[in-house]
Design a protein around this motif. Structure first.
Motif, PDB file in Angstrom:
ATOM      1  N   LEU A  92      43.963  46.082  30.477  1.00  0.00           N
ATOM      2  CA  LEU A  92      42.727  45.420  30.070  1.00  0.00           C
ATOM      3  C   LEU A  92      42.675  43.989  30.586  1.00  0.00           C
ATOM      4  N   TYR A  93      43.791  43.284  30.477  1.00  0.00           N
ATOM      5  CA  TYR A  93      43.849  41.911  30.964  1.00  0.00           C
ATOM      6  C   TYR A  93      43.679  41.827  32.479  1.00  0.00           C
TER       7      TYR A  93
ATOM      8  N   PHE B 223      40.704  39.558  33.207  1.00  0.00           N
ATOM      9  CA  PHE B 223      41.126  38.210  33.583  1.00  0.00           C
ATOM     10  C   PHE B 223      41.552  38.084  35.045  1.00  0.00           C
ATOM     11  N   ALA B 224      42.141  39.151  35.622  1.00  0.00           N
ATOM     12  CA  ALA B 224      42.657  39.051  36.989  1.00  0.00           C
ATOM     13  C   ALA B 224      41.600  39.371  38.043  1.00  0.00           C
ATOM     14  N   LEU B 225      40.745  40.342  37.774  1.00  0.00           N
ATOM     15  CA  LEU B 225      39.734  40.710  38.766  1.00  0.00           C
ATOM     16  C   LEU B 225      38.792  39.558  39.130  1.00  0.00           C
ATOM     17  N   PRO B 226      38.435  38.680  38.193  1.00  0.00           N
ATOM     18  CA  PRO B 226      37.582  37.548  38.593  1.00  0.00           C
ATOM     19  C   PRO B 226      38.189  36.689  39.699  1.00  0.00           C
TER      20      PRO B 226
ATOM     21  N   ASN C 295      32.161  44.038  27.437  1.00  0.00           N
ATOM     22  CA  ASN C 295      31.988  45.460  27.137  1.00  0.00           C
ATOM     23  C   ASN C 295      32.187  46.323  28.376  1.00  0.00           C
ATOM     24  N   THR C 296      31.717  45.842  29.517  1.00  0.00           N
ATOM     25  CA  THR C 296      31.895  46.591  30.762  1.00  0.00           C
ATOM     26  C   THR C 296      33.368  46.682  31.123  1.00  0.00           C
ATOM     27  N   ALA C 297      34.080  45.574  30.992  1.00  0.00           N
ATOM     28  CA  ALA C 297      35.515  45.574  31.266  1.00  0.00           C
ATOM     29  C   ALA C 297      36.252  46.505  30.315  1.00  0.00           C
ATOM     30  N   ALA C 298      35.820  46.521  29.061  1.00  0.00           N
ATOM     31  CA  ALA C 298      36.448  47.402  28.075  1.00  0.00           C
ATOM     32  C   ALA C 298      36.273  48.860  28.457  1.00  0.00           C
ATOM     33  N   VAL C 299      35.050  49.238  28.827  1.00  0.00           N
ATOM     34  CA  VAL C 299      34.792  50.623  29.229  1.00  0.00           C
ATOM     35  C   VAL C 299      35.601  50.988  30.464  1.00  0.00           C
ATOM     36  N   LEU C 300      35.619  50.103  31.456  1.00  0.00           N
ATOM     37  CA  LEU C 300      36.365  50.385  32.679  1.00  0.00           C
ATOM     38  C   LEU C 300      37.847  50.594  32.388  1.00  0.00           C
ATOM     39  N   ALA C 301      38.416  49.725  31.567  1.00  0.00           N
ATOM     40  CA  ALA C 301      39.832  49.854  31.220  1.00  0.00           C
ATOM     41  C   ALA C 301      40.097  51.154  30.463  1.00  0.00           C
ATOM     42  N   MET C 302      39.219  51.502  29.549  1.00  0.00           N
ATOM     43  CA  MET C 302      39.396  52.730  28.771  1.00  0.00           C
ATOM     44  C   MET C 302      39.249  53.966  29.649  1.00  0.00           C
ATOM     45  N   VAL C 303      38.319  53.924  30.595  1.00  0.00           N
ATOM     46  CA  VAL C 303      38.127  55.055  31.513  1.00  0.00           C
ATOM     47  C   VAL C 303      39.350  55.237  32.399  1.00  0.00           C
ATOM     48  N   VAL C 304      39.839  54.142  32.956  1.00  0.00           N
ATOM     49  CA  VAL C 304      41.017  54.215  33.828  1.00  0.00           C
ATOM     50  C   VAL C 304      42.224  54.729  33.050  1.00  0.00           C
TER      51      VAL C 304
ATOM     52  N   LEU D 247      35.433  39.608  41.260  1.00  0.00           N
ATOM     53  CA  LEU D 247      34.736  40.614  40.458  1.00  0.00           C
ATOM     54  C   LEU D 247      34.842  40.239  38.989  1.00  0.00           C
ATOM     55  N   ARG D 248      33.774  39.696  38.455  1.00  0.00           N
ATOM     56  CA  ARG D 248      33.752  39.270  37.056  1.00  0.00           C
ATOM     57  C   ARG D 248      32.912  40.250  36.248  1.00  0.00           C
ATOM     58  N   LEU D 249      33.491  40.783  35.178  1.00  0.00           N
ATOM     59  CA  LEU D 249      32.829  41.783  34.358  1.00  0.00           C
ATOM     60  C   LEU D 249      32.587  41.249  32.962  1.00  0.00           C
ATOM     61  N   GLU D 250      31.455  41.638  32.382  1.00  0.00           N
ATOM     62  CA  GLU D 250      31.162  41.327  30.988  1.00  0.00           C
ATOM     63  C   GLU D 250      32.166  42.076  30.106  1.00  0.00           C
TER      64      GLU D 250
END
Length: 222
Positions: free
Chosen positions: A73-74, A78-81, A90-99, A85-88
């Protein structure tokens, strides 16, 4: 020492907890659907793809299954920006959960694929079906049926693990509970109520999965 329960303070702001619970449900449901879709693709590539592709999928699965979800998640939030690539939240949360779900569900589904009798696969190939068609029309349905209970359990783990996304300020149930506790100083009451809410959500999802199993795999093939 006598402790005086004051649940009224919590229930006065119960609407905030309900909003957090609703976001938890939304994040989890979207992640389940997308994660399962990712797993279906990866399980096919893991079992029928070229050697190099199988190696890439295997590396993804092992990397995710052997690192903490919080670290994943971090990395996304935090690292992708740093890479532009900066994510909101909730979007980051969904992406992390999907992966995360995709990796675990890939292995579960791969076990289901390997449980399909080889004779059925050979029969499909004898009819001239491509690998994708064999996977879609012959392998996927019985594989999903075989591992559906394990997938449902993994989905519940994802739901409960969604509490971690409060670490990146996603306003789901745990984040709201933490805020409520810090303003009311009624930690016991807040987290007891939140525990009951998580239990209710999990039981609701289990009931939903049981209904899906009956409709798709029992009644659908009756």
């Amino acid at each position: 020492m006598t402790y005086v329960f004051q649940f009224g303070i919590v229930f006065d702001r119960f609407g905030e907890l309900l909003a957090g619970a609703w976001l938890t449900i939304q994040l989890s449901a979207v992640s389940m659907l997308l994660g399962l879709s990712l797993a279906v693709v990866c399980a096919f590539l893991r079992t029928s793809g070229a050697r190099a592709v199988r190696a890439v999928v295997a590396a993804y699965v092992e990397a995710i299954r052997n690192t903490p979800f919080l670290v994943q998640l971090y990395v996304i939030f935090f690292a992708l920006p740093a890479a532009g690539l900066r994510l909101e939240a909730n979007t980051a949360a969904v992406l992390a959960m999907v992966v995360n779900l995709g990796a675990y569900a890939t292995e579960i589904l791969r076990a289901g694929v390997q449980s399909v009798p080889a004779g059925q696969i050979e029969a499909g190939r004898a009819l001239g079906l491509t690998r994708i068609q064999v996977y879609r029309f012959i392998v996927l349905f019985p594989a999903l049926k075989a591992v559906f209970p394990a997938l449902a359990s993994q989905f519940i783990l994802l739901l409960l693990g969604s509490s971690v996304v409060s670490a990146i300020s996603a306003k789901e149930l745990t984040a709201i509970a933490n805020t409520l506790q810090s303003t009311t100083f009624r930690a016991f009451e807040v987290y007891i109520v939140v525990t009951v809410m998580y239990l209710a959500i999990a039981v609701g999802f289990r009931g939903l999965f049981a209904g899906v199993y009956w409709l798709v795999f029992v009644r659908g093939r009756a």
